[in-house]
Design an enzyme around this catalytic site. Structure first.
Site, PDB file in Angstrom:
ATOM      1  N   LYS A   1       0.926  -1.182   0.003  1.00  0.00           N
ATOM      2  CA  LYS A   1      -0.127  -0.036   0.181  1.00  0.00           C
ATOM      3  C   LYS A   1       0.668   1.430   0.070  1.00  0.00           C
ATOM      4  O   LYS A   1       0.691   2.376  -0.765  1.00  0.00           O
ATOM      5  CB  LYS A   1      -0.898   0.111   1.276  1.00  0.00           C
ATOM      6  CG  LYS A   1      -1.946  -1.248   1.351  1.00  0.00           C
ATOM      7  CD  LYS A   1      -2.840  -1.079   2.561  1.00  0.00           C
ATOM      8  CE  LYS A   1      -1.923  -0.837   3.916  1.00  0.00           C
ATOM      9  NZ  LYS A   1      -1.223  -2.078   4.616  1.00  0.00           N
TER      10      LYS A   1
ATOM     11  N   ARG B   1      -8.536   0.860   9.735  1.00  0.00           N
ATOM     12  CA  ARG B   1      -8.175  -0.677  10.132  1.00  0.00           C
ATOM     13  C   ARG B   1      -9.163  -1.232  10.917  1.00  0.00           C
ATOM     14  O   ARG B   1      -9.087  -2.504  11.016  1.00  0.00           O
ATOM     15  CB  ARG B   1      -6.905  -0.517  11.155  1.00  0.00           C
ATOM     16  CG  ARG B   1      -5.531  -0.077  10.271  1.00  0.00           C
ATOM     17  CD  ARG B   1      -4.746  -1.594   9.997  1.00  0.00           C
ATOM     18  NE  ARG B   1      -3.358  -1.415  10.306  1.00  0.00           N
ATOM     19  CZ  ARG B   1      -2.335  -0.734  10.032  1.00  0.00           C
ATOM     20  NH1 ARG B   1      -2.543   0.287   9.331  1.00  0.00           N
ATOM     21  NH2 ARG B   1      -1.160  -1.078   9.948  1.00  0.00           N
TER      22      ARG B   1
ATOM     23  N   ARG C   1      12.256  -6.436   4.791  1.00  0.00           N
ATOM     24  CA  ARG C   1      12.212  -4.942   4.577  1.00  0.00           C
ATOM     25  C   ARG C   1      13.143  -4.135   5.507  1.00  0.00           C
ATOM     26  O   ARG C   1      13.338  -4.481   6.575  1.00  0.00           O
ATOM     27  CB  ARG C   1      10.679  -4.359   4.986  1.00  0.00           C
ATOM     28  CG  ARG C   1      10.564  -2.876   4.810  1.00  0.00           C
ATOM     29  CD  ARG C   1       9.173  -2.563   4.647  1.00  0.00           C
ATOM     30  NE  ARG C   1       8.226  -2.910   5.904  1.00  0.00           N
ATOM     31  CZ  ARG C   1       7.280  -2.419   5.893  1.00  0.00           C
ATOM     32  NH1 ARG C   1       6.555  -1.983   5.076  1.00  0.00           N
ATOM     33  NH2 ARG C   1       6.716  -2.435   7.406  1.00  0.00           N
TER      34      ARG C   1
ATOM     35  N   ARG D   1      12.695  -2.037  11.201  1.00  0.00           N
ATOM     36  CA  ARG D   1      11.634  -1.469  11.977  1.00  0.00           C
ATOM     37  C   ARG D   1      11.561  -2.236  13.141  1.00  0.00           C
ATOM     38  O   ARG D   1      11.305  -3.492  12.838  1.00  0.00           O
ATOM     39  CB  ARG D   1      10.237  -1.184  11.261  1.00  0.00           C
ATOM     40  CG  ARG D   1       9.936   0.190  10.728  1.00  0.00           C
ATOM     41  CD  ARG D   1       8.670   0.158   9.884  1.00  0.00           C
ATOM     42  NE  ARG D   1       7.619  -0.375  10.299  1.00  0.00           N
ATOM     43  CZ  ARG D   1       6.516  -0.417   9.744  1.00  0.00           C
ATOM     44  NH1 ARG D   1       6.324   0.397   8.489  1.00  0.00           N
ATOM     45  NH2 ARG D   1       5.454  -0.589  10.227  1.00  0.00           N
TER      46      ARG D   1
ATOM     47  N   ARG E   1       0.964  -9.025  13.831  1.00  0.00           N
ATOM     48  CA  ARG E   1       0.225  -7.843  12.964  1.00  0.00           C
ATOM     49  C   ARG E   1      -0.617  -8.576  12.081  1.00  0.00           C
ATOM     50  O   ARG E   1      -1.566  -8.366  11.710  1.00  0.00           O
ATOM     51  CB  ARG E   1       1.448  -6.980  12.425  1.00  0.00           C
ATOM     52  CG  ARG E   1       2.222  -6.093  13.282  1.00  0.00           C
ATOM     53  CD  ARG E   1       3.578  -5.558  12.424  1.00  0.00           C
ATOM     54  NE  ARG E   1       3.215  -4.732  11.554  1.00  0.00           N
ATOM     55  CZ  ARG E   1       4.005  -4.533  10.471  1.00  0.00           C
ATOM     56  NH1 ARG E   1       5.439  -4.845  10.714  1.00  0.00           N
ATOM     57  NH2 ARG E   1       3.832  -3.493   9.540  1.00  0.00           N
TER      58      ARG E   1
HETATM   59  P1  AMP Z   1       2.077   0.512   9.257  1.00  0.00           P
HETATM   60  O1  AMP Z   1       3.168   1.283   9.146  1.00  0.00           O
HETATM   61  O2  AMP Z   1       0.556   1.039   8.610  1.00  0.00           O
HETATM   62  O3  AMP Z   1       1.943  -1.036   9.199  1.00  0.00           O
HETATM   63  O4  AMP Z   1       1.440   0.681  10.897  1.00  0.00           O
HETATM   64  C1  AMP Z   1       2.350   0.352  11.889  1.00  0.00           C
HETATM   65  C2  AMP Z   1       1.309   0.572  13.219  1.00  0.00           C
HETATM   66  O5  AMP Z   1       1.042   1.570  13.447  1.00  0.00           O
HETATM   67  C3  AMP Z   1       0.190  -0.621  13.156  1.00  0.00           C
HETATM   68  O6  AMP Z   1       0.824  -1.929  13.696  1.00  0.00           O
HETATM   69  C4  AMP Z   1      -0.565  -0.116  14.318  1.00  0.00           C
HETATM   70  O7  AMP Z   1       0.042  -0.493  15.593  1.00  0.00           O
HETATM   71  C5  AMP Z   1      -0.541   1.223  14.225  1.00  0.00           C
HETATM   72  N1  AMP Z   1      -1.616   1.935  13.177  1.00  0.00           N
HETATM   73  C6  AMP Z   1      -1.574   2.368  11.836  1.00  0.00           C
HETATM   74  N2  AMP Z   1      -2.463   2.866  11.451  1.00  0.00           N
HETATM   75  C7  AMP Z   1      -3.599   2.580  12.543  1.00  0.00           C
HETATM   76  C8  AMP Z   1      -4.869   2.374  12.210  1.00  0.00           C
HETATM   77  N3  AMP Z   1      -5.567   3.014  11.469  1.00  0.00           N
HETATM   78  N4  AMP Z   1      -5.556   1.887  13.577  1.00  0.00           N
HETATM   79  C9  AMP Z   1      -4.772   1.494  14.475  1.00  0.00           C
HETATM   80  N5  AMP Z   1      -3.469   1.291  14.438  1.00  0.00           N
HETATM   81  C10 AMP Z   1      -2.800   1.935  13.379  1.00  0.00           C
END
Ligand code: AMP
Length: 212
Positions: free
Chosen positions: A14, A89, A125, A158, A169
């Site tokens: 994404k 989410r 990654r 990360r 996740r």
């Molecule tokens: P991402 O970079 O999109 O994989 O997000 C990393 C982490 O941020 C996720 O594993 C969640 O802990 C948190 N996070 C990001 N976006 C959301 C969301 N819309 N709702 C809840 N947690 C989020």
């Protein structure tokens, strides 16, 4: 405002696709994951609230996320074309967007990738902590080992890309995703996308879908 949301597992591409659309096609790219990581780096209150959830691979509470995204969308001009990457989410997050006329979702693109591919993409990654550029040990290696091509900073993994947290996740993703897919499908806004293809091919398909 025209809002497109990108649904899909962590590692489904994404962010890569949204970044290209913002670089080349005038879209505003809002990644809630990037916003939270930057808030943590800058020791903002929302970052402090989010950090422990993120480190464990869990979702940050809806109330925190809804406030964050509303604050990011509020100053954008009415003519903006926005890609939301990583939000919503959960179904309550989707409902919060649709509640206000200004932030109603136009379409949702659902990035579909088989799970073993996701695990290998995420654990391999590497990310630039300075400019945010993403690499992969095998598929997108940097020109110089462990170094960002763009800004020269040292690349990191990360915290949440280690295998144990990746598994968590993906579990969290699976527990929420069907509800979201059903929500956007019921609203006739869902577009399914095979996201296990070359990056440029996916980009072309997204552009086609967005222009329809
Ligand atoms: P991402 O970079 O999109 O994989 O997000 C990393 C982490 O941020 C996720 O594993 C969640 O802990 C948190 N996070 C990001 N976006 C959301 C969301 N819309 N709702 C809840 N947690 C989020």
């Amino acid at each position: 405002m025209k809002i497109t949301v990108f649904l899909g597992a962590p590692g489904s591409g994404k962010g890569t696709q949204a970044k290209q659309l913002s670089d080349n096609n005038g879209f505003v790219h809002l990644s809630t994951g990037d916003m939270l990581r930057s808030a943590i780096k800058n020791q903002m209150p929302v970052g402090l609230k989010a950090k422990s959830f993120m480190d464990q691979g869990n979702l940050v509470p809806d109330s925190v996320m809804i406030e964050l995204i509303e604050e990011a969308l509020a100053p954008l001009p009415e003519t903006s074309k926005v890609i939301l990457d990583g939000f919503p989410r959960t179904v309550p997050q989707a409902e919060a967007l649709d509640k206000k006329a200004k932030t109603q979702v136009s379409q949702a693109i659902n990035f579909e990738v088989p799970e073993p591919v996701l695990v290998s993409r995420l654990t391999g990654r590497r990310t630039c902590p300075s400019c945010g550029e993403s690499y992969h040990l095998v598929y997108i290696p940097p020109a110089k080992k462990d170094t960002c091509n763009k800004c020269g900073a040292g690349l990191i993994q990360r915290n949440d890309d280690c295998e144990e947290v990746v598994r968590r996740r993906l579990e969290v993703f699976k527990s929420q995703n069907q509800g979201l897919v059903d929500y956007f499908s019921n609203h006739k806004k869902l577009i399914n996308l095979n996201a296990n293809q070359p990056v440029n091919e996916i980009q072309n398909q997204i552009i086609k879908a967005l222009n329809q």
